[in-house]
Design a protein around this motif. Structure first.
Motif, short mmCIF file in Angstrom:
data_model
loop_
_atom_site.label_atom_id
_atom_site.label_comp_id
_atom_site.label_asym_id
_atom_site.label_seq_id
_atom_site.Cartn_x
_atom_site.Cartn_y
_atom_site.Cartn_z
N GLY A 1 14.92 14.16 1.71
CA GLY A 1 13.95 14.68 2.68
C GLY A 1 13.29 13.57 3.47
N ASP A 2 13.05 12.47 2.81
CA ASP A 2 12.46 11.31 3.49
C ASP A 2 13.37 10.85 4.63
N ILE A 3 14.63 10.69 4.29
CA ILE A 3 15.58 10.16 5.27
C ILE A 3 15.87 11.17 6.37
N SER B 1 13.48 9.00 -7.34
CA SER B 1 13.43 7.59 -7.69
C SER B 1 12.21 6.87 -7.12
N TYR B 2 11.30 7.60 -6.45
CA TYR B 2 10.21 6.92 -5.78
C TYR B 2 9.07 6.49 -6.71
N PHE B 3 9.08 7.03 -7.90
CA PHE B 3 7.90 6.80 -8.74
C PHE B 3 8.15 5.80 -9.85
N ILE C 1 10.94 21.38 3.88
CA ILE C 1 10.04 21.35 2.72
C ILE C 1 10.67 20.41 1.70
N ARG C 2 10.08 19.24 1.61
CA ARG C 2 10.65 18.19 0.76
C ARG C 2 9.98 18.24 -0.62
N PHE C 3 10.81 18.10 -1.64
CA PHE C 3 10.30 18.00 -3.02
C PHE C 3 9.69 16.60 -3.15
N PRO D 1 0.78 -1.25 0.00
CA PRO D 1 0.00 0.00 0.00
C PRO D 1 0.80 1.29 0.00
N GLU D 2 2.09 1.24 0.37
CA GLU D 2 2.83 2.50 0.40
C GLU D 2 2.87 3.12 -1.00
N ALA D 3 3.28 2.30 -1.97
CA ALA D 3 3.34 2.83 -3.34
C ALA D 3 1.94 2.91 -3.94
N CYS E 1 -1.03 3.32 -2.66
CA CYS E 1 -1.93 4.37 -2.17
C CYS E 1 -1.23 5.72 -2.08
N LEU E 2 -0.20 5.76 -1.24
CA LEU E 2 0.40 7.05 -0.91
C LEU E 2 1.02 7.71 -2.15
N LEU E 3 1.87 6.95 -2.85
CA LEU E 3 2.54 7.55 -4.01
C LEU E 3 1.53 7.85 -5.12
N ALA E 4 0.52 6.98 -5.26
CA ALA E 4 -0.48 7.21 -6.31
C ALA E 4 -1.27 8.50 -6.02
N LEU E 5 -1.60 8.72 -4.77
CA LEU E 5 -2.34 9.95 -4.43
C LEU E 5 -1.46 11.18 -4.65
N ARG E 6 -0.20 11.09 -4.22
CA ARG E 6 0.70 12.24 -4.41
C ARG E 6 0.83 12.58 -5.90
N LYS E 7 0.96 11.52 -6.71
CA LYS E 7 1.15 11.73 -8.14
C LYS E 7 -0.13 12.29 -8.77
N PHE F 1 5.59 19.54 3.66
CA PHE F 1 6.02 20.34 4.82
C PHE F 1 6.14 19.45 6.06
N ARG F 2 7.29 19.51 6.72
CA ARG F 2 7.47 18.78 7.98
C ARG F 2 8.16 19.70 8.99
N PRO F 3 7.41 20.57 9.63
CA PRO F 3 8.05 21.50 10.56
C PRO F 3 8.47 20.81 11.84
N PHE G 1 -2.90 15.35 4.30
CA PHE G 1 -2.28 15.53 5.61
C PHE G 1 -1.88 14.15 6.08
N GLU G 2 -0.56 13.92 6.09
CA GLU G 2 -0.03 12.56 6.13
C GLU G 2 0.46 12.18 7.51
N SER G 3 0.81 10.93 7.60
CA SER G 3 1.32 10.46 8.89
C SER G 3 2.82 10.73 9.01
N GLY G 4 3.52 10.74 7.91
CA GLY G 4 4.96 11.00 7.96
C GLY G 4 5.74 9.89 8.64
N ALA G 5 5.32 9.54 9.83
CA ALA G 5 6.12 8.63 10.65
C ALA G 5 5.73 7.17 10.53
C1 IPM Z 1 7.03 9.14 4.23
C2 IPM Z 1 6.99 7.68 3.99
C3 IPM Z 1 6.70 7.44 2.52
C4 IPM Z 1 7.75 8.18 1.73
C5 IPM Z 1 6.65 5.98 2.08
C6 IPM Z 1 5.69 5.18 2.92
C7 IPM Z 1 6.34 5.86 0.62
O1 IPM Z 1 8.16 7.08 4.40
O2 IPM Z 1 6.00 9.81 4.00
O3 IPM Z 1 8.07 9.66 4.60
O4 IPM Z 1 8.89 7.76 1.71
O5 IPM Z 1 7.47 9.22 1.18
#
Ligand code: IPM
Ligand code: MN
Length: 392
Positions: A272-274, A148-150, A141-143, A93-95, A97-103, A111-113, A303-307
């Motif tokens: 930004g993810d890392i 490479s995520y897509f 502020i992550r691009f 579901p990560e790719a 749902c989450l990536l599909a919605l972002r795309k 934004f991750r303050p 509005f995401e979970s991030g963590a």
């Molecule tokens: C995040 C998450 C996601 C990302 C994953 C689940 C695809 O780790 O929001 O940081 O790397 O963007």
């Protein structure tokens, strides 16, 4: 009173337990701005698979995109990734749902303050004396698109099939088991970086913060490209915003002296993810992370979970709901409910100042000696949620 419909994804793992409180806090705080929030559940993730046979039911996707404001509890759970996910990798579901919605929604800005308050210095994982009296603002502020995520489908089509065959290169979607070689093609386009960096500069200008741009321009072509664009736009369009460049590895080291990253921090998707996970841990706990993903043109937002979903804590009333609750504040601010947003942020700060924590933020270590007045009062997810609600 205005009414706003929100697509709610309760999500997997501890997501639903935390989202209950995040939704209640957001709904109650929104009333301060005469805003009535209505949540429409659009199930996704492994929780949806159990019911609908798909981690991204078509109707959920359609409605969520149509509504355009999503409160996302996080998806993913290793328990299912290692069973159903092994058989059907496309369902992960990560790719999916989450990536599909972002795309689909063009969510370019993430934004991750991370805000350091001097009076909460003892809760951080850095030396309290590195935090100045006036606190620290790190607005990551992550691009959020490209990189490479897509996957690699769009560029792989230009590589002849026989070359792929010979090198053993596979499309991400065709990778099932132990494959010889997998390629993620990462690329940046000028127009999307320009749009992104203009938005980051504009934010920095409004907030009176410097812009710190993260890259790996010393060895990677796309980050050399990135640095040249950032430098040019800074010089020509935002001459009064101080600009610094930081290699990603040294930025990682600076997470432990957070004042050196006071500013708006612009970074690529992967960096930004890392780095943002590290930044949240330095601030106190991954459970404190709040996150929003925005399309600056249309206003569509998630509005995401991030963590993540804290799957090991699911059902135990132990997950920290604060990150989700603060994400709700970001949602309110986006919807123009600034009083409500501020009320949530103040309530969280108050709860922490009173000594209340969830288990992830407790320590028996030296910080207790440095701040003998503070005793951790450990609360469960529900009790922390109730406390924050009562402080609103
Ligand atoms: C995040 C998450 C996601 C990302 C994953 C689940 C695809 O780790 O929001 O940081 O790397 O963007
Ligand atoms: Mn992440």
């Amino acid at each position: 009173m205005r009414t706003k419909t929100i697509a709610l994804v309760p999500g997997d793992g501890s997501g639903p337990e935390m989202m209950v409180w995040a939704c209640m806090a957001a709904a109650r705080a929104a009333l301060k701005d005469d805003l009535h929030l209505e949540f429409e559940t659009t199930p996704m993730g492994w929780a949806a698979y159990e019911k609908y046979g798909d981690t991204l039911p078509e109707e959920s996707f359609r409605r969520a995109v149509e509504i355009g404001t999503i409160f996302f509890g996080g998806v993913g759970d290793p328990k299912f990734d290692n069973t159903i996910g092994k058989e059907k990798p496309a369902m992960k579901p990560e790719a999916r749902c989450l990536l599909a919605l972002r795309k689909e929604m063009g969510l370019l800005l993430n934004f991750r303050p991370m805000i350091y308050h001097k009076e909460l210095a003892h809760l951080t994982n850095v030396k309290p004396e590195t935090i100045p009296d006036e606190g620290i603002k790190q607005v990551w502020i992550r691009f959020l698109l490209k990189d490479s995520y897509f996957g690699n489908e769009d560029l792989m089509q230009y590589i002849p099939a026989e070359v792929c065959e010979k090198l053993g290169i596979k499309l991400k979607k065709n990778v099932t088991g132990e494959e010889e070689m997998v390629v993620d093609l990462a690329y940046y386009c000028r127009n999307s970086i320009e749009k992104y960096i203009r938005a980051a500069f504009a934010y920095a200008k409004d907030a009176g913060l410097p812009l710190i741009s993260i890259d790996k321009a010393n060895v990677m072509a796309r980050y050399d490209f990135w640095r040249r664009i950032v430098t040019k736009i800074g010089k020509e369009e935002f001459p009064n915003v101080p600009l610094m460049h930081q290699y990603v590895d040294s930025a990682n080291a600076l997470l432990f002296t957070p004042a050196q990253l006071h500013g708006v921090i612009a970074c690529g998707n992967e960096h930004g993810d890392i780095l943002s996970d590290g930044a949240a841990s330095a601030l106190g706990s991954m459970g404190m992370m709040c996150s929003s993903a925005i399309n600056p043109d249309t206003g569509a937002a998630m509005f995401e979970s991030g963590a993540g979903t804290a799957p090991t804590l699911a059902g135990l009333n132990k997950a920290n709901p604060i990150g989700r609750i603060l994400t709700g504040a970001m949602m309110l601010r986006h919807l123009g409910a600034v009083n409500g947003a501020k009320a949530i942020e103040d309530a969280v700060k108050k709860a922490l100042s009173m000594g209340y924590r969830t288990g992830d933020m407790c320590s028996d270590g030296p910080s207790k000696l440095a701040f003998p007045g503070y005793m951790d009062k450990v609360l469960g997810t529900k009790e922390m949620g109730e406390l924050i609600l009562s402080l609103l």
